[in-house]
Motif scaffolding. Structure first.
Motif, PDB file in Angstrom:
ATOM      1  N   ALA B  17      -7.686  -9.220  -2.130  1.00 47.99           N
ATOM      2  CA  ALA B  17      -6.976 -10.410  -2.799  1.00 47.99           C
ATOM      3  C   ALA B  17      -7.755 -10.825  -4.371  1.00 47.99           C
ATOM      4  O   ALA B  17      -6.899 -10.954  -5.169  1.00 47.99           O
ATOM      5  CB  ALA B  17      -7.535 -11.769  -2.096  1.00 47.99           C
ATOM      6  N   ILE B  18      -8.902 -10.272  -4.674  1.00 52.80           N
ATOM      7  CA  ILE B  18      -9.384 -10.273  -5.860  1.00 52.80           C
ATOM      8  C   ILE B  18      -8.753  -9.483  -7.000  1.00 52.80           C
ATOM      9  O   ILE B  18      -8.297  -9.697  -8.017  1.00 52.80           O
ATOM     10  CB  ILE B  18     -10.789  -9.897  -5.926  1.00 52.80           C
ATOM     11  CG1 ILE B  18     -11.760 -11.063  -5.098  1.00 52.80           C
ATOM     12  CG2 ILE B  18     -11.490  -9.730  -7.412  1.00 52.80           C
ATOM     13  CD1 ILE B  18     -13.187 -10.837  -4.609  1.00 52.80           C
ATOM     14  N   LEU B  19      -8.439  -7.979  -6.403  1.00 58.64           N
ATOM     15  CA  LEU B  19      -7.394  -7.139  -7.184  1.00 58.64           C
ATOM     16  C   LEU B  19      -6.133  -7.682  -7.696  1.00 58.64           C
ATOM     17  O   LEU B  19      -5.766  -7.645  -8.653  1.00 58.64           O
ATOM     18  CB  LEU B  19      -7.500  -5.881  -6.524  1.00 58.64           C
ATOM     19  CG  LEU B  19      -8.717  -4.930  -6.240  1.00 58.64           C
ATOM     20  CD1 LEU B  19      -8.300  -3.672  -5.588  1.00 58.64           C
ATOM     21  CD2 LEU B  19      -9.420  -4.537  -7.867  1.00 58.64           C
ATOM     22  N   GLY B  29      -1.641  -1.578 -16.087  1.00 65.24           N
ATOM     23  CA  GLY B  29      -3.041  -0.553 -16.416  1.00 65.24           C
ATOM     24  C   GLY B  29      -4.102  -1.292 -16.913  1.00 65.24           C
ATOM     25  O   GLY B  29      -5.274  -0.659 -17.056  1.00 65.24           O
ATOM     26  N   GLY B  30      -4.129  -2.587 -16.763  1.00 72.02           N
ATOM     27  CA  GLY B  30      -5.549  -3.280 -17.051  1.00 72.02           C
ATOM     28  C   GLY B  30      -6.606  -3.425 -16.014  1.00 72.02           C
ATOM     29  O   GLY B  30      -7.705  -3.896 -16.312  1.00 72.02           O
ATOM     30  N   VAL B  31      -6.080  -3.330 -14.846  1.00 64.95           N
ATOM     31  CA  VAL B  31      -7.069  -3.127 -13.670  1.00 64.95           C
ATOM     32  C   VAL B  31      -7.278  -1.549 -13.046  1.00 64.95           C
ATOM     33  O   VAL B  31      -6.221  -0.920 -12.571  1.00 64.95           O
ATOM     34  CB  VAL B  31      -6.636  -4.154 -12.697  1.00 64.95           C
ATOM     35  CG1 VAL B  31      -7.527  -4.357 -11.489  1.00 64.95           C
ATOM     36  CG2 VAL B  31      -6.330  -5.610 -13.001  1.00 64.95           C
ATOM     37  N   ILE B  32      -8.404  -1.187 -12.921  1.00 64.43           N
ATOM     38  CA  ILE B  32      -8.645   0.001 -12.370  1.00 64.43           C
ATOM     39  C   ILE B  32      -9.396  -0.299 -10.922  1.00 64.43           C
ATOM     40  O   ILE B  32     -10.581  -0.855 -10.993  1.00 64.43           O
ATOM     41  CB  ILE B  32      -9.659   0.845 -13.437  1.00 64.43           C
ATOM     42  CG1 ILE B  32      -8.687   1.165 -14.525  1.00 64.43           C
ATOM     43  CG2 ILE B  32      -9.935   2.321 -12.599  1.00 64.43           C
ATOM     44  CD1 ILE B  32      -9.776   1.598 -15.768  1.00 64.43           C
ATOM     45  N   SER B  33      -9.074   0.396 -10.101  1.00 62.83           N
ATOM     46  CA  SER B  33      -9.554   0.052  -8.787  1.00 62.83           C
ATOM     47  C   SER B  33      -9.478   1.598  -7.966  1.00 62.83           C
ATOM     48  O   SER B  33     -10.353   1.686  -6.934  1.00 62.83           O
ATOM     49  CB  SER B  33      -8.830  -0.812  -8.014  1.00 62.83           C
ATOM     50  OG  SER B  33      -7.360  -0.568  -7.705  1.00 62.83           O
ATOM     51  N   ALA B  55     -14.177  -3.155  -9.055  1.00 62.17           N
ATOM     52  CA  ALA B  55     -13.135  -2.696 -10.108  1.00 62.17           C
ATOM     53  C   ALA B  55     -13.393  -2.823 -11.546  1.00 62.17           C
ATOM     54  O   ALA B  55     -14.505  -3.383 -11.673  1.00 62.17           O
ATOM     55  CB  ALA B  55     -11.979  -3.851  -9.960  1.00 62.17           C
ATOM     56  N   VAL B  56     -12.760  -2.064 -12.365  1.00 67.68           N
ATOM     57  CA  VAL B  56     -12.973  -2.373 -13.795  1.00 67.68           C
ATOM     58  C   VAL B  56     -11.606  -3.105 -14.605  1.00 67.68           C
ATOM     59  O   VAL B  56     -10.699  -2.742 -14.011  1.00 67.68           O
ATOM     60  CB  VAL B  56     -13.063  -0.943 -14.391  1.00 67.68           C
ATOM     61  CG1 VAL B  56     -12.943  -1.002 -16.027  1.00 67.68           C
ATOM     62  CG2 VAL B  56     -14.252  -0.244 -13.852  1.00 67.68           C
TER      63      VAL B  56
END
Lengths: 394, 481
Positions: B17-19, B29-33, B55-56
Motif C-alpha cells: 500500500a505504501i509503494l 521510474g521514481g520508485v524503486i522496490s 523502497a527508494v
C-alpha cells in the motif's frame, strides 16, 4: 533597584538562580553591560540577571587560534589579550554604545547573544561563524555545552549557532570559545566618488568580484567618514606588500567609475571604525534606526522604498542602516521595503513605545514559527528568559 | 557492531500500500522496490554496514519531496535522505522499514548571480559541479571535501562538510545564505535567503550539520567567491612529528594563515609515494603541504617567509613549487591518500576526530602505541591548521575479527580526541559510526536536550532516526516491537 538584580559569582550560582526563577515563574532580563538594552523589544521582567560576575579569559592559545572567556568579560579585555599576540576578533564586532547612548564597554556574552558583526562580516564571517563552543544555562537551570575548543566540530546539533543571535531567550551564555585570527600587518582603503547609490553598489560589486580579497565594502553618504560627496569605500587587509600591490590594482580597475583616493594606516582604520559603529549614518537622538539585510544589489531599492533620508550601506550594499522618524508609518515602510527585497530587518533603536507596539523582526512562516515555539518550550519551558525580547508573547 | 532499530511490523505489513501511494506521487521510474535495484542504496561510504530499505524514491521537485513526506508521516514510515551516498559515517545507511529519499535527480543549477556573488542550486548538484559551473567566470564555491567530485550539496548541508581549504574559507555553514527545507509534516519553508544574517533564530545554522534529522533540504543558496589570482604549494619534511607540529605553530604564530596546511605521517607518506610517485621524502617522519594564494609576487613573498620559518626546524627537505604543474605534483600524493592506502590494505576505516593542535605529538604517539596493541597499521593525514585528524585504520573486511578490532581501535582514537579536549567528528558527521560514542562527549542531559530539539522538528522521530543519538533513550524506539 539593587534588590531586583541577581549577580551570581559563578556558573553554578547562576544556574541555581535560573532554577529558582523557573520554579517561581519569575521572568529574568539577562544582561551583560546593558549597552544594548534599547535593542529590539523592551523586556518585561521582575528581575535582572547580571553576567558581570562571570568575567575573565579562561583559555587563550594563540597558536591554536582559540580563545575562551566567560560571558561577562568586557570586550576591551579580550581585544587587549589578542593584541599582545597580534591577533583579533574576526567579525570585527561593533560596540554601538554611541548609537545607543550607553556607557561601554559591551561584554562578550552580549556580542554573541546579539550576533552583531562589523564590516569584515562579508569576508571573514559573522560572530556566529566563529563561536566554536559555548557553556550555557537553559531556562530550567541546567548547565549544558555545545561545540568545544577546536576549530572543526560537527558532533551533535550546533547549539552554538542556535544560541548566537537568540538574544538570551533560549539560554544564558556563561562561557564562549571563539576562533580568532592574526590581525593584518597593514590596511588600506580605496575610496571612489560615486554619483548615486546604484552606481556605488556597482563599484562595491566590482571590487568584491575582483581577486584582490577585499575585506570590507561600504557606501558612505556625503560627508561620511570625512570624505566629500558619496563614496564607495573598499578595504584591503594583509601583509604590507600585498596591500600595496592589491591597492594599486584595485585603484586601476575602479578608476573608470569616478575619482579615486587611497587611504592608508590610521586614516583607513578610523574610517572603518566609524562604519562599524554606524557613525556615518548620522542618526539623531530622537530618530529610529533600522538594520536591513538584503542581497547587495537590493540595497539602493530598499533605501528608496523605505523613504528614509539617512542611509549607510555596508557589506557590499547588503547591510542597509536607515535612520528616520520613529513612527509606526515609517516602520511599516521599512518592513515593506525589506519584504519586497526578499530580506530581513531589525528595528534596531527606537523609543520604547514604538518598540513595544510593532514587530521588531520579520514574522516567520507559520510552520517555522510553530517549530520555534516548540524549541523555545524545550529550552525555556517556564518562559522566564528575556520574555518578549524578540517577539511579543515569546 | 552497530545496532539498528527493529523495523516497525505494521509498516512492513503495509509495504504494498505504501509503494502504491509513492507511485501515485512520483513520475514513472521514481520508485524503486525490486531487491536487485535496491542493492546500490543499501550502503554508503561506510561500506561495512549494509541494509536494504523498504523502497527508494527519486523525486524531481520540492513538491514531490513534500508529498512523499506527507505520505510517510501519515503512514508512520521512517525516511532516510540520501545525496550521492558518500557519507563516511553511515549517514545515508537505510533501515529495513525506511523509504530512502534520493535527491540525485534534483540536480539543476537554478541561478547564478555574480553581482550578488551567490548561486541557487538543487540539493542533488555535486559540490564540484557548482565550482565547475562558475569557474570560467573566475568564481568558486569554497568548501572542498575530498569527495567533491561525487558528493552533493544537500549532503554537504546535512553534514556541514569541510575540506582541505576550510582553514581560510570555512566549512559549509560559513558559506550558505539560505535553504529550502521540507519538514517531516511536508511543509515547505524558506530559511535565510539571498542575504546575510537573517534576524531571528539561526535556523540555517542549526539545520546545517543536523544530519538529515530536522527536515529535507531540497534547494540551497550558496555564496560563491572570486578566485584568487593564483595559488602554489610547498612541501616541507621533518625528522619528527613533534618538530613538524612546532613548525605548524610557528607558521600560525607568524601571522600567515595558509589556504591549506596538510600534515602526513611516515606511513601515509610511504603509501602515497608508492601510489602517486609524487617525489615525497621517504626518510621523513612527517611532512607538511602548505599552499598560499595571490599574485605570483605575493606567492613568492609568502612562500619565502614560510621557507624561512620551516628552515628553523632542521627540515630534511623543502621543496617550493615553481610552477602550477609542480604544485599539482605536490598535491597529487595527498589527494590520492585514501586510494593509496586502499592499495596497500584491502580495507580501511577513515576516522575524523579533531584535537587541539598542540596535542598533535602526544596523540600521534598514542595512536602509534594503539596500532601496535591492536596489530593494525594506521596512516595519519591531518588538516594541521585546524586540528582535524584523519587516521586511516587498515584491516581486512573478509576477516570479522579484523573488522571488530579496527572498530575498537577507531573508537579508542576518538575517545582520545575527546580526552585531550577535542571532539568525535570534525567534518564527517556522527552518523551511525560514532553514534554510540556520543556519551563520551556529552552528558545524558545534554543529549536529552538535543533529542528534544529534534523532536520539535520531527515529533514522531521519522527522519533518519537511527543516527547521531544512541538508541537507548531514542524516542523512535519507544514503540518498537
Amino acid at each position: 533597584m539593587s534588590d531586583s538584580v541577581l549577580a551570581p559569582a559563578d556558573e553554578a550560582e547562576l544556574a541555581a538562580s535560573v532554577a529558582a526563577a523557573a520554579a517561581a515563574g519569575t521572568p529574568l532580563a539577562i544582561e551583560g553591560a546593558g549597552t544594548k538594552r534599547g535593542l529590539l523589544r523592551p523586556v518585561q521582567a521582575a528581575r535582572t540577571l547580571s553576567l558581570r560576575g562571570l568575567s575573565g579569559i579562561t583559555l587563550y592559545k594563540p597558536q591554536e587560534l582559540i580563545l575562551s572567556a566567560r560571558a561577562g568579560t568586557p570586550l576591551p579585555e579580550i581585544e587587549a589579550a589578542l593584541a599582545e599576540h597580534g591577533q583579533h576578533l574576526i567579525a570585527e564586532p561593533p560596540s554601538l554604545t554611541a548609537l545607543f547612548g550607553t556607557e561601554g564597554p559591551p561584554t562578550l556574552g552580549g556580542l554573541v547573544a546579539t550576533n552583531l558583526s562589523g564590516p569584515r562580516r562579508i569576508s571573514g564571517g559573522a560572530m556566529r561563524d566563529h563561536v566554536m563552543g559555548i557553556r550555557a544555562v537553559n531556562g530550567k537551570g541546567e548547565v549544558f555545552r555545545s561545540g568545544g575548543r577546536v576549530l572543526k566540530n560537527v558532533t551533535g546539533l550546533d547549539l552554538c549557532k542556535l544560541l548566537t543571535g537568540a538574544h538570551g531567550t533560549l539560554g544564558v551564555l556563561t562561557e564562549i570559545t571563539l576562533k580568532v585570527l592574526p590581525g593584518p600587518e597593514a590596511t588600506g582603503t580605496v575610496a571612489v566618488a560615486v554619483a548615486d547609490l546604484a552606481q556605488g553598489v556597482q563599484v562595491l560589486s566590482a571590487g568584491l568580484g575582483s581577486p584582490y580579497g577585499v575585506s570590507a565594502a561600504a557606501l558612505l553618504p556625503a560627508g561620511g567618514g570625512g570624505l566629500a560627496g558619496m563614496q564607495a569605500v573598499l578595504r584591503l587587509e594583509d601583509f604590507a606588500e600585498s596591500v600595496a600591490y592589491r591597492g594599486a590594482r584595485l585603484r586601476a580597475e575602479l578608476a573608470g567609475f569616478g575619482a579615486v583616493q587611497w587611504l592608508e594606516g590610521a586614516a583607513s582604520r578610523a574610517l572603518w571604525d566609524a562604519v562599524r559603529e554606524a557613525a556615518p549614518l548620522g542618526a539623531e537622538p530622537g530618530e529610529a534606526v533600522w538594520r536591513v539585510s538584503v542581497a547587495p544589489g537590493e540595497g539602493p531599492g530598499v533605501v528608496a522604498a523605505a523613504g528614509c533620508p539617512k542611509a549607510l550601506l555596508d557589506w557590499g550594499g547588503g547591510l542597509v542602516w536607515l535612520a528616520g522618524p520613529a513612527t509606526e508609518a515609517r516602520h511599516a515602510a521599512v518592513m515593506a521595503a525589506a519584504a519586497a527585497a526578499g530580506g530581513s530587518f531589525t528595528l534596531f533603536r527606537a523609543p520604547e513605545a514604538l518598540r513595544a507596539a510593532v514587530a521588531v523582526l520579520p514574522a516567520e512562516p507559520p510552520a517555522l514559527a510553530a517549530i520555534g515555539a516548540r524549541v523555545k518550550a524545550v529550552m525555556d519551558p517556564a518562559g522566564i528568559l528575556n520574555p518578549g525580547r524578540m517577539r511579543a508573547g515569546l | 557492531m552497530i545496532r539498528l532499530p527493529d523495523p516497525k511490523p505494521e509498516v512492513l505489513a503495509r509495504r504494498e500500500a505504501i509503494l502504491a501511494g509513492l507511485r501515485a506521487i512520483l513520475p514513472e521510474g521514481g520508485v524503486i522496490s525490486e531487491p536487485l535495484r535496491l542493492k546500490p542504496y543499501e550502503t554508503d561510504g561506510l561500506s561495512a554496514y549494509r541494509q536494504p530499505p523498504l523502497a527508494v524514491v527519486l523525486p524531481t521537485s520540492t513538491e514531490e519531496v513534500a508529498a512523499v513526506l506527507r505520505l510517510c508521516q501519515a503512514e508512520g514510515v521512517r525516511v532516510v535522505p540520501r545525496g550521492a551516498g558518500t557519507s563516511l559515517s553511515g549517514g545515508a545507511l537505510p533501515l529495513a522499514d525506511a523509504v530512502v529519499i534520493g535527491l540525485m535527480r534534483m540536480n539543476r543549477i537554478l541561478e547564478v548571480d555574480y553581482a550578488n556573488r551567490l548561486a541557487v542550486v538543487e540539493a542533488g548538484v555535486t559540490n564540484l559541479g557548482i565550482t565547475n559551473h562558475v569557474s570560467a567566470d573566475g568564481f568558486f564555491y569554497a568548501p572542498d571535501p575530498s569527495s567533491q567530485l561525487a558528493c552533493m550539496i544537500g549532503g554537504n548541508v546535512g553534514m556541514n562538510s569541510g575540506g582541505a581549504h576550510c582553514l581560510k574559507y570555512g566549512v559549509t555553514a560559513n558559506n550558505l545564505l539560505g535553504v529550502k527545507l521540507v519538514t517531516m509534516a511536508g511543509e515547505v519553508v524558506e530559511i535565510g535567503g539571498r542575504h546575510l544574517d537573517a534576524a531571528g533564530y539561526d535556523w540555517l545554522g542549526l539545520i546545517t550539520g543536523s544530519e538529515g534529522q530536522l527536515g529535507i533540504v531540497t534547494e540551497v543558496t550558496v555564496r560563491i567567491l572570486r578566485s584568487p589570482e593564483g595559488q602554489r604549494a610547498m612541501l616541507a619534511a621533518f625528522r619528527g612529528t613533534e618538530i613538524a607540529g612546532q613548525a605548524v605553530d610557528a607558521i600560525i604564530g607568524s601571522g600567515i594563515i595558509p589556504v591549506a596546511l596538510e600534515f602526513m605521517d611516515r606511513p601515509c607518506i610511504h603509501a602515497c609515494e608508492a601510489f602517486a610517485h609524487a617525489g615525497y621524502p621517504l626518510d621523513a617522519e612527517a611532512m607538511l603541504i602548505i599552499e598560499v594564494e595571490g599574485s605570483v609576487a605575493e606567492q613568492d613573498m609568502l612562500l619565502g617567509k614560510l621557507k624561512e620559518i620551516c628552515n628553523r626546524f632542521d627540515p630534511i627537505s623543502l621543496k617550493v613549487a615553481q610552477t602550477a604543474e609542480e604544485s599539482l605534483a605536490i598535491w597529487k600524493g595527498r589527494k590520492g591518500a585514501f586510494g593509496a592506502v586502499g592499495r596497500i590494505s584491502p580495507d580501511y576505516l577513515c576516522m575524523d576526530g579533531t584535537i587541539p593542535t598542540g596535542e598533535l605529538p602526544f596523540v600521534l604517539k598514542r595512536i602509534g602505541e594503539m596500532s601496535a596493541q591492536y596489530g593494525l597499521q594506521v596512516a595519519n593525514v591531518f588538516h594541521a591548521g585546524d586540528g582535524n585528524l584523519h587516521p586511516l585504520i587498515m584491516f581486512d573486511a573478509n576477516d570479522p575479527a579484523s573488522f571488530h578490532k579496527a572498530e575498537s581501535f577507531g573508537a579508542d582514537i576518538l575517545k582520545l580526541c575527546v580526552e585531550v579536549g577535542g571532539c568525535l567528528t570534525g567534518e564527517h558527521g556522527v552518523g551511525v559510526e560514532k553514534r554510540d560514542l556520543m556519551g563520551v562527549q556529552f552528558t545524558e542531559a545534554e543529549l536529552a536536550q538535543q533529542r528534544a530539539i529534534k523532536s520539535a522538528f520531527d515529533p514522531a522521530w521519522l527522519l533518519n532516526p537511527a543516527k547521531v543519538f544512541p538508541l537507548d533513550g531514542n524516542p523512535a524506539l519507544q514503540r518498537a516491537a
